[in-house]
Design a protein around this motif. Structure first.
Motif, PDB file in Angstrom:
ATOM      1  N   ARG A  49      48.623  34.642  56.362  1.00 24.26           N
ATOM      2  CA  ARG A  49      47.230  35.070  56.188  1.00 24.26           C
ATOM      3  C   ARG A  49      46.706  34.713  54.799  1.00 24.26           C
ATOM      4  O   ARG A  49      45.509  34.471  54.631  1.00 24.26           O
ATOM      5  CB  ARG A  49      47.065  36.541  56.502  1.00 24.26           C
ATOM      6  N   THR A  50      47.583  34.667  53.804  1.00 26.57           N
ATOM      7  CA  THR A  50      47.156  34.263  52.461  1.00 26.57           C
ATOM      8  C   THR A  50      46.787  32.788  52.463  1.00 26.57           C
ATOM      9  O   THR A  50      45.736  32.397  51.929  1.00 26.57           O
ATOM     10  CB  THR A  50      48.262  34.545  51.429  1.00 26.57           C
ATOM     11  N   LEU A  51      47.628  31.952  53.080  1.00 25.13           N
ATOM     12  CA  LEU A  51      47.313  30.524  53.186  1.00 25.13           C
ATOM     13  C   LEU A  51      46.028  30.311  53.971  1.00 25.13           C
ATOM     14  O   LEU A  51      45.221  29.448  53.631  1.00 25.13           O
ATOM     15  CB  LEU A  51      48.458  29.768  53.868  1.00 25.13           C
ATOM     16  N   SER A  52      45.845  31.090  55.020  1.00 24.44           N
ATOM     17  CA  SER A  52      44.635  30.968  55.823  1.00 24.44           C
ATOM     18  C   SER A  52      43.391  31.308  55.005  1.00 24.44           C
ATOM     19  O   SER A  52      42.363  30.632  55.109  1.00 24.44           O
ATOM     20  CB  SER A  52      44.737  31.877  57.049  1.00 24.44           C
ATOM     21  N   ALA A  53      43.463  32.337  54.178  1.00 26.70           N
ATOM     22  CA  ALA A  53      42.328  32.722  53.335  1.00 26.70           C
ATOM     23  C   ALA A  53      42.019  31.634  52.308  1.00 26.70           C
ATOM     24  O   ALA A  53      40.845  31.311  52.069  1.00 26.70           O
ATOM     25  CB  ALA A  53      42.618  34.045  52.635  1.00 26.70           C
ATOM     26  N   ILE A  54      43.061  31.057  51.718  1.00 27.37           N
ATOM     27  CA  ILE A  54      42.880  29.980  50.742  1.00 27.37           C
ATOM     28  C   ILE A  54      42.271  28.765  51.424  1.00 27.37           C
ATOM     29  O   ILE A  54      41.306  28.172  50.932  1.00 27.37           O
ATOM     30  CB  ILE A  54      44.223  29.627  50.064  1.00 27.37           C
ATOM     31  N   ARG A  55      42.834  28.414  52.562  1.00 28.16           N
ATOM     32  CA  ARG A  55      42.341  27.272  53.319  1.00 28.16           C
ATOM     33  C   ARG A  55      40.867  27.456  53.685  1.00 28.16           C
ATOM     34  O   ARG A  55      40.054  26.551  53.518  1.00 28.16           O
ATOM     35  CB  ARG A  55      43.184  27.099  54.578  1.00 28.16           C
TER      36      ARG A  55
END
Length: 82
Positions: A49-55
């Protein structure tokens, strides 16, 4: 949008294309600067979910993540049409 995995080098490159500091991306992705720094420097394995938010934060501004294991990974910038 999340079908292509992203890696720390792509995050750094995406920030570079937008001329964003880590603080700007962290604020727009609602993550801490420390977390972003640790992800970009490959000190931690980030949560999905952190990568998704950054992306999502980068993609909203036109950054596109491209590539695969065989061809390599990269980024490109497509500014949204006005």
């Amino acid at each position: 949008m999340d079908s292509v995995p992203i890696n720390p080098a792509q995050i750094r490159a995406g920030r570079g294309l937008l001329k964003w500091t880590q603080a700007v991306l962290a604020a727009r992705a609602a993550v801490s600067v420390v977390t972003l720094n640790m992800i970009e420097s490959e000190q931690v394995t980030p949560r999905a979910r952190t990568l998704s938010a950054i992306r999502s934060a980068l993609e909203r501004e036109g950054v596109r993540f491209v590539g695969d294991e065989s061809e390599g990974f990269g980024v490109l910038l497509r500014r949204p049409a006005a």
